[in-house]
Design a protein around this motif. Structure first.
Motif, mmCIF file in Angstrom:
data_model
loop_
_atom_site.group_PDB
_atom_site.id
_atom_site.type_symbol
_atom_site.label_atom_id
_atom_site.label_comp_id
_atom_site.label_asym_id
_atom_site.label_seq_id
_atom_site.Cartn_x
_atom_site.Cartn_y
_atom_site.Cartn_z
ATOM 1 N N GLN A 148 38.066 -34.724 28.344
ATOM 2 C CA GLN A 148 38.151 -33.361 27.662
ATOM 3 C C GLN A 148 36.738 -32.659 27.609
ATOM 4 O O GLN A 148 37.112 -31.764 26.611
ATOM 5 N N ILE A 149 35.760 -32.336 27.560
ATOM 6 C CA ILE A 149 35.174 -32.149 27.470
ATOM 7 C C ILE A 149 35.234 -30.272 27.848
ATOM 8 O O ILE A 149 34.726 -29.682 27.804
ATOM 9 N N TYR A 150 36.018 -29.480 28.723
ATOM 10 C CA TYR A 150 36.874 -28.522 28.732
ATOM 11 C C TYR A 150 37.294 -27.846 27.481
ATOM 12 O O TYR A 150 36.728 -26.650 26.955
ATOM 13 N N ARG A 151 36.925 -28.704 25.784
ATOM 14 C CA ARG A 151 37.028 -28.313 25.123
ATOM 15 C C ARG A 151 35.841 -27.406 24.623
ATOM 16 O O ARG A 151 35.985 -26.841 23.660
ATOM 17 N N ILE A 152 34.576 -27.670 25.157
ATOM 18 C CA ILE A 152 33.501 -26.913 24.518
ATOM 19 C C ILE A 152 33.807 -25.528 25.306
ATOM 20 O O ILE A 152 32.794 -24.568 24.208
ATOM 21 N N ASP A 153 34.643 -25.491 26.260
ATOM 22 C CA ASP A 153 34.483 -24.276 26.250
ATOM 23 C C ASP A 153 35.699 -23.583 26.002
ATOM 24 O O ASP A 153 36.123 -22.220 26.088
ATOM 25 N N LEU A 154 36.758 -23.883 25.228
ATOM 26 C CA LEU A 154 37.897 -23.158 24.924
ATOM 27 C C LEU A 154 37.603 -22.165 24.287
ATOM 28 O O LEU A 154 38.273 -21.318 23.852
ATOM 29 N N ALA A 155 37.151 -22.304 22.503
ATOM 30 C CA ALA A 155 36.815 -21.960 22.101
ATOM 31 C C ALA A 155 36.101 -20.639 22.366
ATOM 32 O O ALA A 155 36.400 -19.267 22.078
#
Length: 247
Positions: A148-155
């Protein structure tokens, strides 16, 4: 337990796997040479979960700061319909090192109708780097993220105008996976949160049986505001933003 009952349970509870649905949809790699800045603003987002058009529960995503460079990303969901139920949590501990997201520990827990499951994954930077799945396999670590920590970069990727993304991660089953994300549209959504403009993306899988779409709102730092999945044309699940607050 009869065969028909087992099939009904699997059909109904799989769409409740909101943690898995979020994870495979949002995963994006961090590439340090492309990121000028990676500010992290702690927040909590709450979502209403729908199945067959009905409100069946809630999901939450919360980003917290633990130390100067250490953070926590917590996902929880609890849904039920008729006699079926599903409760899940995913917890990631990670650090920011020179604008790069570095996973440290990942925990997954699922309970409810059907089999319960727990998973722990650790990421070690010692030597050549390893990903260790508790009571499972050990992999060489080649820049993969947790579930799930891919979300940190998605933005950051969307704000920079990226329209085609590629990533590697280890999923909640302890398996290495590879997917893509493609920006397909911009829309104004009517959500429990209210009306909001969002960027729509599609998950690119090898299998064509499932289609997953996600929407991210520029006005909320490209936070996820809706997630919808189909299997062979039938909607499996839909979550929509209900509330959002920075901390």
């Amino acid at each position: 337990m009869s065969k028909n009952f087992q099939n009904l349970v699997m059909q109904a509870t799989k769409p409740f796997a909101l943690g898995a649905l979020l994870a495979v949809t949002l995963a994006v790699p961090v590439q340090a040479n492309e990121i000028a800045e990676l500010p992290l603003q702690p927040y909590k987002a709450t979502y209403t979960a729908y199945k067959w058009g009905d409100d069946v529960g809630e999901a939450n995503i919360e980003l917290s700061k633990l130390g100067e460079h250490q953070y926590s990303l917590l996902y929880t969901s609890k849904v039920s319909k008729f006699f079926l139920s599903d409760k899940r949590s995913e917890h990631s501990i990670f650090t920011i090192d020179e604008n790069t997201v570095v996973p440290s520990e990942y925990y997954y827990n699922r309970s409810g109708t059907g089999p319960d499951k727990e998973l722990k994954v650790t990421f070690s930077q010692q030597g050549e780097g390893k990903i260790a799945v508790e009571n499972g396999e050990t992999f060489d670590w080649n820049g993969e993220f947790d579930n799930q920590i891919y979300r940190i970069d998605l933005a950051k990727q969307l704000a920079e105008g990226k329209t085609s993304l590629d990533y590697k991660f280890i999923n909640y089953r302890g398996e290495l996976r590879h997917y893509g994300v493609q920006v397909v549209d911009e829309e104004v959504l009517s959500l429990p949160f209210g009306k909001i403009e969002a960027v729509k993306v599609k998950l690119i899988r090898d299998s064509k049986k499932r289609e997953t779409f996600a929407w991210f709102a520029p006005s909320l730092n490209y936070t996820l505001v809706r997630l919808q999945q189909f299997k062979e044309g039938d909607e499996q699940g839909d979550i929509k933003l209900k509330s959002f607050e920075t901390q």
